[in-house]
Design an enzyme around this catalytic site. Structure first.
Site, mmCIF file in Angstrom:
data_model
loop_
_atom_site.group_PDB
_atom_site.id
_atom_site.type_symbol
_atom_site.label_atom_id
_atom_site.label_comp_id
_atom_site.label_asym_id
_atom_site.label_seq_id
_atom_site.Cartn_x
_atom_site.Cartn_y
_atom_site.Cartn_z
ATOM 1 C CE LYS A 98 59.333 2.605 0.945
ATOM 2 N NZ LYS A 98 60.414 3.169 1.814
ATOM 3 C CB ILE A 129 45.962 -7.942 8.593
ATOM 4 C CG1 ILE A 129 46.477 -8.155 10.021
ATOM 5 C CG2 ILE A 129 46.342 -9.137 7.735
ATOM 6 C CD1 ILE A 129 45.774 -9.289 10.743
ATOM 7 N N PRO A 130 44.858 -4.871 8.503
ATOM 8 C CG PRO A 130 42.981 -4.157 7.283
ATOM 9 C CD PRO A 130 43.903 -5.326 7.456
ATOM 10 N N GLY A 160 68.825 7.906 -9.463
ATOM 11 C CA GLY A 160 68.891 8.354 -10.849
ATOM 12 C C GLY A 160 68.108 9.588 -11.240
#
Lengths: 182, 182
Positions: free
Chosen positions: A33, A37-38, A137
């Site tokens: 995830k 910064i790029p 869930g």
């Protein structure tokens, strides 16, 4: 197959590389995830590509540029946990960002079927991955019914007394939906 | 000292653990910008604590619960790159989240001095870490002048022909501001 921090902390990137090498036919998703910064994301993606991953999950809200990598990119648009309140207010903008960046896939939590439907409508050609099935869930098959391409199931299988039986139960439910759809 | 993905991809978590062991007096920040569901973040934090880190940077926008760890938590409130547009619209809410979660520190990009001032006003007792000094455009000392406690400087030193001289230049500028302040 999705590999994230928990396994990597135990096996290290070298251990992950070996497992990927042993099962070259699977589609390997790096689920770290990424939300940096790029310049740093570009660097990390190159490293993950060398580990052998086919795709990487990145967060879209951090803002990106187009990356120079061969691997596929999957952007997080909505998360499945109850504390994920920020995604609701920014959902449309995150879909815009997914479109702008030209990602190959997006992540939309399975506990948010209305968001899956909206994402499918807005981005018909992007693959939708839905975690949150089982332990969090959502019923197996429910995200696919709402328009997702893949459901991500982890703990309900891994934590089961009979993982094989549980996996079969999940697949059965998904097949039911897919056959009902076609 | 701040350790992130780039170094970890080269050295592995075992390599990072060794470096931390060799320099036990530094304050070691795990900069993986965690942005996962709370169950996974809890698990990762425990792992990073075992690696030897003193603190971990987490993203606040993903939504959290309070974590059961000994290490300090530093939450990202604003990022320094030009593509980071989402943080602007959610800045106040992210400060609320930092307060609610009781983090020990926050990250506010040095290229956003007005955000540093606002964060300092809202959270007087939280430590403010500001990356983006040097390579990303903010002048050394400018974030401290705006109210930050620490400036994070990476590439302008690492990429310099004379890293030692560059580091001294940075420290000199910061001292100027600190002395001017007191």
């Amino acid at each position: 197959m999705k590999v994230g921090f928990p396994i990597t902390l135990s096996l290290g990137f070298d251990g992950v590389r070996e497992i990927i090498r042993d099962f070259p036919d699977y589609y390997w998703i790096a689920d770290y995830k990424l939300a940096d910064i790029p310049e740093v994301v570009q660097y990390i993606l190159e490293g993950l590509e060398r580990v052998g991953f086919d795709a990487s999950i990145i967060h879209l809200f951090t803002g990106h540029r187009r990356y120079d990598v061969g691997m596929e990119l999957i952007g997080v648009v909505a998360m499945s946990h109850p504390e994920a309140k920020f995604f609701r207010g920014n959902f449309e903008k995150l879909l815009d960002e997914a479109e702008l960046l030209g990602v190959d896939g997006i992540v939309v939590g399975a506990t948010r079927p209305e968001m899956i439907r909206e994402a499918r409508r807005r981005l018909p050609d992007v693959r939708i991955f839905s975690p949150g099935v089982g332990a969090q869930g959502a019923e197996p098959g429910s995200a696919i019914a709402a328009g997702a391409d893949f459901e991500i199931v982890g703990r309900s299988i891994l934590g089961s007394k009979n993982p094989r039986l549980e996996a079969m139960r999940v697949v059965e439910a998904q097949r039911g939906v897919i056959h009902g759809r076609s």
